[in-house]
Design a protein around this motif. Structure first.
Motif, PDB file in Angstrom:
ATOM      1  N   PRO A 192       0.806  -1.229   0.000  1.00  0.00           N
ATOM      2  CA  PRO A 192       0.000   0.000   0.000  1.00  0.00           C
ATOM      3  C   PRO A 192       0.836   1.275   0.000  1.00  0.00           C
ATOM      4  O   PRO A 192       0.485   2.254  -0.652  1.00  0.00           O
ATOM      5  CB  PRO A 192      -0.822  -0.129   1.283  1.00  0.00           C
ATOM      6  CG  PRO A 192      -0.937  -1.593   1.512  1.00  0.00           C
ATOM      7  CD  PRO A 192       0.387  -2.136   1.070  1.00  0.00           C
ATOM      8  N   GLN A 193       1.971   1.276   0.718  1.00  0.00           N
ATOM      9  CA  GLN A 193       2.771   2.499   0.821  1.00  0.00           C
ATOM     10  C   GLN A 193       4.091   2.424   0.073  1.00  0.00           C
ATOM     11  O   GLN A 193       4.924   3.321   0.192  1.00  0.00           O
ATOM     12  CB  GLN A 193       3.026   2.836   2.291  1.00  0.00           C
ATOM     13  CG  GLN A 193       3.560   1.713   3.158  1.00  0.00           C
ATOM     14  CD  GLN A 193       5.048   1.447   3.012  1.00  0.00           C
ATOM     15  OE1 GLN A 193       5.465   0.309   2.903  1.00  0.00           O
ATOM     16  NE2 GLN A 193       5.847   2.492   2.965  1.00  0.00           N
ATOM     17  N   LEU A 194       4.283   1.382  -0.714  1.00  0.00           N
ATOM     18  CA  LEU A 194       5.584   1.125  -1.313  1.00  0.00           C
ATOM     19  C   LEU A 194       6.041   2.212  -2.279  1.00  0.00           C
ATOM     20  O   LEU A 194       7.181   2.658  -2.227  1.00  0.00           O
ATOM     21  CB  LEU A 194       5.555  -0.229  -2.028  1.00  0.00           C
ATOM     22  CG  LEU A 194       6.800  -0.623  -2.834  1.00  0.00           C
ATOM     23  CD1 LEU A 194       8.029  -0.674  -1.934  1.00  0.00           C
ATOM     24  CD2 LEU A 194       6.587  -1.966  -3.522  1.00  0.00           C
ATOM     25  N   ILE A 272      -2.342  18.990  -6.118  1.00  0.00           N
ATOM     26  CA  ILE A 272      -1.234  18.234  -5.559  1.00  0.00           C
ATOM     27  C   ILE A 272      -1.578  17.705  -4.172  1.00  0.00           C
ATOM     28  O   ILE A 272      -1.154  16.613  -3.782  1.00  0.00           O
ATOM     29  CB  ILE A 272       0.060  19.082  -5.534  1.00  0.00           C
ATOM     30  CG1 ILE A 272       1.265  18.177  -5.292  1.00  0.00           C
ATOM     31  CG2 ILE A 272      -0.011  20.203  -4.520  1.00  0.00           C
ATOM     32  CD1 ILE A 272       2.597  18.863  -5.516  1.00  0.00           C
ATOM     33  N   TYR A 273      -2.398  18.466  -3.432  1.00  0.00           N
ATOM     34  CA  TYR A 273      -2.848  17.960  -2.132  1.00  0.00           C
ATOM     35  C   TYR A 273      -3.791  16.769  -2.326  1.00  0.00           C
ATOM     36  O   TYR A 273      -3.635  15.728  -1.669  1.00  0.00           O
ATOM     37  CB  TYR A 273      -3.556  19.058  -1.335  1.00  0.00           C
ATOM     38  CG  TYR A 273      -4.250  18.510  -0.101  1.00  0.00           C
ATOM     39  CD1 TYR A 273      -3.514  18.088   0.992  1.00  0.00           C
ATOM     40  CD2 TYR A 273      -5.642  18.391  -0.060  1.00  0.00           C
ATOM     41  CE1 TYR A 273      -4.144  17.560   2.114  1.00  0.00           C
ATOM     42  CE2 TYR A 273      -6.274  17.866   1.054  1.00  0.00           C
ATOM     43  CZ  TYR A 273      -5.512  17.457   2.141  1.00  0.00           C
ATOM     44  OH  TYR A 273      -6.140  16.921   3.240  1.00  0.00           O
ATOM     45  N   GLY A 274      -4.763  16.918  -3.223  1.00  0.00           N
ATOM     46  CA  GLY A 274      -5.709  15.837  -3.472  1.00  0.00           C
ATOM     47  C   GLY A 274      -5.019  14.596  -4.004  1.00  0.00           C
ATOM     48  O   GLY A 274      -5.358  13.471  -3.633  1.00  0.00           O
ATOM     49  N   THR A 280      -2.179   8.652   0.015  1.00  0.00           N
ATOM     50  CA  THR A 280      -1.912   8.284   1.408  1.00  0.00           C
ATOM     51  C   THR A 280      -3.160   7.736   2.080  1.00  0.00           C
ATOM     52  O   THR A 280      -3.099   6.733   2.808  1.00  0.00           O
ATOM     53  CB  THR A 280      -1.383   9.500   2.181  1.00  0.00           C
ATOM     54  OG1 THR A 280      -0.128   9.922   1.621  1.00  0.00           O
ATOM     55  CG2 THR A 280      -1.166   9.160   3.649  1.00  0.00           C
ATOM     56  N   ASP A 281      -4.295   8.383   1.855  1.00  0.00           N
ATOM     57  CA  ASP A 281      -5.549   7.911   2.459  1.00  0.00           C
ATOM     58  C   ASP A 281      -5.887   6.494   2.004  1.00  0.00           C
ATOM     59  O   ASP A 281      -6.293   5.647   2.808  1.00  0.00           O
ATOM     60  CB  ASP A 281      -6.702   8.852   2.102  1.00  0.00           C
ATOM     61  CG  ASP A 281      -6.619  10.180   2.842  1.00  0.00           C
ATOM     62  OD1 ASP A 281      -5.859  10.269   3.818  1.00  0.00           O
ATOM     63  OD2 ASP A 281      -7.319  11.131   2.442  1.00  0.00           O
ATOM     64  N   ILE A 282      -5.730   6.231   0.699  1.00  0.00           N
ATOM     65  CA  ILE A 282      -6.017   4.891   0.181  1.00  0.00           C
ATOM     66  C   ILE A 282      -5.040   3.877   0.780  1.00  0.00           C
ATOM     67  O   ILE A 282      -5.435   2.770   1.180  1.00  0.00           O
ATOM     68  CB  ILE A 282      -5.943   4.868  -1.354  1.00  0.00           C
ATOM     69  CG1 ILE A 282      -7.021   5.786  -1.953  1.00  0.00           C
ATOM     70  CG2 ILE A 282      -6.134   3.449  -1.884  1.00  0.00           C
ATOM     71  CD1 ILE A 282      -6.894   6.001  -3.446  1.00  0.00           C
ATOM     72  N   PHE A 298      -0.667  13.614   6.461  1.00  0.00           N
ATOM     73  CA  PHE A 298      -1.181  14.964   6.229  1.00  0.00           C
ATOM     74  C   PHE A 298      -2.118  15.348   7.365  1.00  0.00           C
ATOM     75  O   PHE A 298      -2.861  14.518   7.875  1.00  0.00           O
ATOM     76  CB  PHE A 298      -1.940  15.048   4.898  1.00  0.00           C
ATOM     77  CG  PHE A 298      -1.055  14.928   3.692  1.00  0.00           C
ATOM     78  CD1 PHE A 298      -0.514  16.045   3.094  1.00  0.00           C
ATOM     79  CD2 PHE A 298      -0.758  13.683   3.161  1.00  0.00           C
ATOM     80  CE1 PHE A 298       0.314  15.936   1.993  1.00  0.00           C
ATOM     81  CE2 PHE A 298       0.069  13.557   2.065  1.00  0.00           C
ATOM     82  CZ  PHE A 298       0.610  14.680   1.473  1.00  0.00           C
ATOM     83  N   ASN A 299      -2.078  16.626   7.727  1.00  0.00           N
ATOM     84  CA  ASN A 299      -2.953  17.133   8.778  1.00  0.00           C
ATOM     85  C   ASN A 299      -3.485  18.501   8.370  1.00  0.00           C
ATOM     86  O   ASN A 299      -3.041  19.536   8.870  1.00  0.00           O
ATOM     87  CB  ASN A 299      -2.198  17.218  10.106  1.00  0.00           C
ATOM     88  CG  ASN A 299      -3.077  17.710  11.246  1.00  0.00           C
ATOM     89  OD1 ASN A 299      -4.298  17.608  11.188  1.00  0.00           O
ATOM     90  ND2 ASN A 299      -2.456  18.270  12.273  1.00  0.00           N
ATOM     91  N   SER A 300      -4.409  18.504   7.398  1.00  0.00           N
ATOM     92  CA  SER A 300      -5.016  19.749   6.900  1.00  0.00           C
ATOM     93  C   SER A 300      -3.965  20.837   6.693  1.00  0.00           C
ATOM     94  O   SER A 300      -3.979  21.874   7.361  1.00  0.00           O
ATOM     95  CB  SER A 300      -6.091  20.239   7.872  1.00  0.00           C
ATOM     96  OG  SER A 300      -7.120  19.294   8.021  1.00  0.00           O
TER      97      SER A 300
END
Length: 552
Positions: A192-194, A272-274, A280-282, A298-300
């Protein structure tokens, strides 16, 4: 059968990514098998390691060899460092680990950067030759790799930092090495994070490898929620506005008014944030569905009230990695070292070379000369330089990590200056400690504007391309056509507005929305998932839209 072969085989044109239907078929198959064997710890690790290697093969083909090399190298180095009783030998081994990892990264990521810089400075005409590709072709007797180009393996920056931190933490006696290379390979390659993070520390992930997996209803709901949120961010707030507005503006900024270019920059900050936080969310959601927890990345970030606050909220895993393995070893805010000043000098020279303006170069030279003279004459000035130089250096290197170009170094340097300017401004500002809503909104607006316009260097294709953007903004605003532009791209701007509204929602509101989804009945969850999938894939384009951070 043909579809399954397509899903599990490598395609250079269509690598396996989270927004493709193929990926979700792939994940459904491996998740069903995982559900049958997750209780057996050793089998579980071996299975997920194998699946992660398959996933990486699907994204990078035979570059999987680089991942395996990094895994094997640092696994055995870590054990040797831990078992060694000689401090000198431990230092030599950890240095070797860092050199091998960074050397591999530099070969693939910075070969063109160094070659072009050398050619410019010494008026030579050297060309990059892929020696590793030539060697690999000779062994395999197949011309798989091109020898006249070096292609960057996906995710190499992320897993390289993970393996470096593993060896360094063992050297610092903060971590014991893993006894199984399968477990270590699983830690390095967890799919997932690779390929785009977040960067995972061994101290955080290793304890999860052999724990008992118990996926609660709440964790399953949260994992599903994170996946759906990530898809919305990526496919609607990133890809849709990019394909229907941003890309055409950035391709030829001189063809559009300054107002349009400014709106494109505001849109790019959302894109770029989205794109990155969506990935990261996925990744976090997928890991939760399998019983593993990845760090928050990420934290807003656009709620930040100053530049330093922004970098505590954006790409948190990289920011903390740079702090722990670069900023603090260089001296932190205590003092600047000889290495600090030497590396900073190289970066300053490179930035001036990138800008290519003699007058700016002379101005910077005299400013540096004046600062050096004052620092030797006054201890207080020297103290200010010593306590701040490592912040600037860390941001410069962080900029170069993002891309093999001097424009990324300029971008990193501007962010470093932003942090330092605020550090001194807060000492004299009568409003800095104010919690009044107007003061907070003002600080957020200033920070967002600064971050957005430094990203011209991040998004621009070249320094000339960036100059054309600024020229349009400064000399051709086109306010008279602003309403026409807003109406013509009303759907895009509407989605941009919705994206920023959801981003700036209070934390309590976001928590309530997440809690509602987690506690809702499975039918409601399923219905929401179907609606999100339909909306996302209505915006899906035939053109391949990779995640932006794949290039880093």
């Amino acid at each position: 059968m043909n579809r399954l072969i397509d899903i599990f085989s490598f395609s250079e044109e269509f690598p396996l990514i989270f927004t493709q239907a193929n990926f979700w078929i792939f994940f459904a198959i491996i998740y069903l098998i995982y559900a049958l064997l997750y209780a057996k710890k050793n089998v579980r690790s071996a299975y997920l390691f194998a699946i992660s290697l398959l996933f990486y093969y699907k994204t990078s083909g035979l570059f999987i060899g680089i991942l395996l090399f990094s895994t094997i190298n640092d696994y055995f180095l870590g054990k040797t460092i831990y078992n060694s009783t000689s401090q000198l030998k431990r230092k030599v081994l950890v240095t070797f680990s860092v050199i091998v990892n960074l050397g591999t990264l530099c070969y693939f990521k910075y070969a063109y950067f160094f070659t072009d810089s050398y050619n410019y400075l010494f008026q030579t005409k050297y060309e990059v030759f892929n020696a590793l590709g030539y060697w690999a072709n000779g062994i395999a007797q197949v011309d798989y790799f091109t020898v006249d180009a070096i292609i960057l393996p996906v995710g190499i920056s992320f897993y390289t930092f993970q393996t470096i931190s593993y060896s360094v933490d063992i050297y610092r006696k903060q971590l014991k090495p893993l006894n199984s290379i399968i477990d270590f390979g699983f830690f390095v390659s967890f799919f997932p994070q690779l390929v785009a993070g977040p960067i995972v520390r061994a101290a955080d992930f290793v304890p999860q490898i052999h724990k008992k997996i118990e996926i609660t209803k709440e964790e399953f709901g949260r994992g599903t929620y994170m996946i759906l949120k990530g898809l919305i961010k990526k496919m609607i707030f990133a890809d849709f506005i990019a394909m229907n507005f941003l890309d055409r503006i950035f391709d030829m900024p001189e063809m559009f008014s300054g107002f349009t270019n400014i709106m494109a920059m505001i849109g790019y900050s959302l894109q770029i944030y989205g794109d990155f936080s969506g990935y990261t969310d996925i990744a976090i959601g997928l890991a939760l569905l399998m019983g593993y927890k990845l760090p928050k990345n990420f934290n807003s970030p656009y709620k930040a009230i100053h530049c330093g606050d922004f970098w505590k909220r954006w790409h948190i895993s990289l920011s903390t990695w740079l702090k722990d393995y670069l900023y603090i070893p260089l001296g932190g805010n205590r003092n600047g070292t000889a290495a600090s000043f030497m590396i900073t000098g190289v970066f300053i020279a490179g930035i001036l070379f990138a800008v290519g303006d003699f007058l700016i170069a002379m101005l910077v030279f005299w400013i540096i000369f004046l600062i050096a003279f004052l620092s030797f004459s006054y201890a207080k000035i020297a103290k200010h330089i010593n306590t701040n130089i490592n912040v600037l250096l860390t941001m410069l290197i962080g900029g170069l990590w993002h891309g093999a170009s001097w424009k990324f170094v300029v971008w990193g340097g501007l962010n470093g200056l932003g942090i330092l300017v605020y550090k001194y401004w807060r000492r004299i500002s009568p409003y800095d400690t104010s919690t009044h809503i107007i003061a907070t909104v003002w600080k957020i607006a200033i920070t967002f504007t600064f971050i957005t316009f430094t990203r011209v260097y991040f998004r621009g294709n070249s320094m000339d391309h960036i100059d054309r953007f600024y020229e349009q903004v400064m000399n051709n605003m086109g306010w008279q056509n602003a309403l026409t532009i807003l109406w013509e791209y009303r759907l895009v701007f509407g989605i941009m507005l919705l994206g920023y509204i959801t981003h700036w929602l209070p934390y309590a509101t976001k928590d309530r929305i997440e809690a509602f989804f987690i506690k809702s009945h499975v039918v409601i969850k399923g219905s929401i998932a179907v609606i999100v999938a339909v909306i996302c894939y209505q915006t899906y384009a035939a053109d391949f839209q990779p995640f932006i951070y794949f290039q880093f």
